[in-house]
Design an enzyme around this catalytic site. Structure first.
Site, PDB file in Angstrom:
ATOM      1  N   HIS A  54      62.485  30.136   6.777  1.00  0.00           N
ATOM      2  CA  HIS A  54      61.099  29.719   7.029  1.00  0.00           C
ATOM      3  C   HIS A  54      61.072  28.230   7.356  1.00  0.00           C
ATOM      4  CE1 HIS A  54      58.719  33.203   5.145  1.00  0.00           C
ATOM      5  NE2 HIS A  54      59.966  33.604   5.311  1.00  0.00           N
ATOM      6  N   GLU A  56      58.820  25.983   6.899  1.00  0.00           N
ATOM      7  CA  GLU A  56      58.310  25.144   5.812  1.00  0.00           C
ATOM      8  C   GLU A  56      59.380  24.894   4.757  1.00  0.00           C
ATOM      9  OE1 GLU A  56      54.868  27.720   7.361  1.00  0.00           O
ATOM     10  OE2 GLU A  56      56.967  28.049   6.833  1.00  0.00           O
ATOM     11  N   CYS A  84      53.169  31.132   4.133  1.00  0.00           N
ATOM     12  CA  CYS A  84      53.150  32.352   3.328  1.00  0.00           C
ATOM     13  C   CYS A  84      53.086  31.959   1.846  1.00  0.00           C
ATOM     14  CB  CYS A  84      54.390  33.189   3.625  1.00  0.00           C
ATOM     15  SG  CYS A  84      55.928  32.499   2.946  1.00  0.00           S
TER      16      CYS A  84
END
Length: 159
Positions: A54, A56, A84
């Site tokens: 991911h 992030e 998420c």
């Protein structure tokens, strides 16, 4: 906390690079003050890693490593897509100041359904970022929908 276009533009550049490499076109940056600390790219498909892939998480890990500390107090996470629950939680664990994102979960679902129709299989956990942040401590600030029009254009790069 004030959202700044130059930081979201850098996240968009990272997303475009991820998309060119065959991953989802998602990008993130961690900023402190007026400086970019780290840039994260989505590598979920290429790295075959559902956690570290991911954007992030990539940006948060790089920022912690660069600053040589486990916490990112005073830092803000910019993401082209709504983080998420895992990524929003990581920002809380890192004690960040806040999150700025462009397109929402709903935008992601709607755009992928348009693109893939019945073949749509992008997994989602139906917990919005704001819910995670409201349940966490410290309380992070949130700016959603920042530069949404630019963020929506990234779906043309997602395979």
């Amino acid at each position: 906390m004030e959202a700044k276009e130059k930081f979201m533009r850098k996240a968009i550049e990272a997303a475009q690079e991820s998309g060119r490499k065959g991953d989802y076109a998602i990008g993130s940056v961690v900023i402190r003050g007026d400086k970019i600390v780290s840039v994260g790219e989505e590598t979920l498909k290429s790295a075959k890693d559902p956690v570290n892939g991911h954007a992030e998480i990539d940006a948060i890990r790089k920022a912690c490593k660069k600053l040589n500390q486990p916490y990112l107090e005073g830092c803000v996470l910019y993401s082209t897509h709504e983080p998420c629950p895992m990524c929003a939680s990581a920002a809380i664990w890192a004690k960040m100041e806040g999150i700025v994102f462009s397109v929402s979960r709903e935008d992601m679902i709607n755009e992928m359904k348009k693109k893939m129709g019945e073949k749509f299989s992008w997994r989602q956990i139906e917990i919005p970022c704001v819910y995670v942040l409201n349940k966490g401590s410290p309380k992070l600030k949130l700016i959603s929908g920042f530069m949404r029009g630019e963020g929506l254009k990234l779906f043309s790069l997602t395979n």
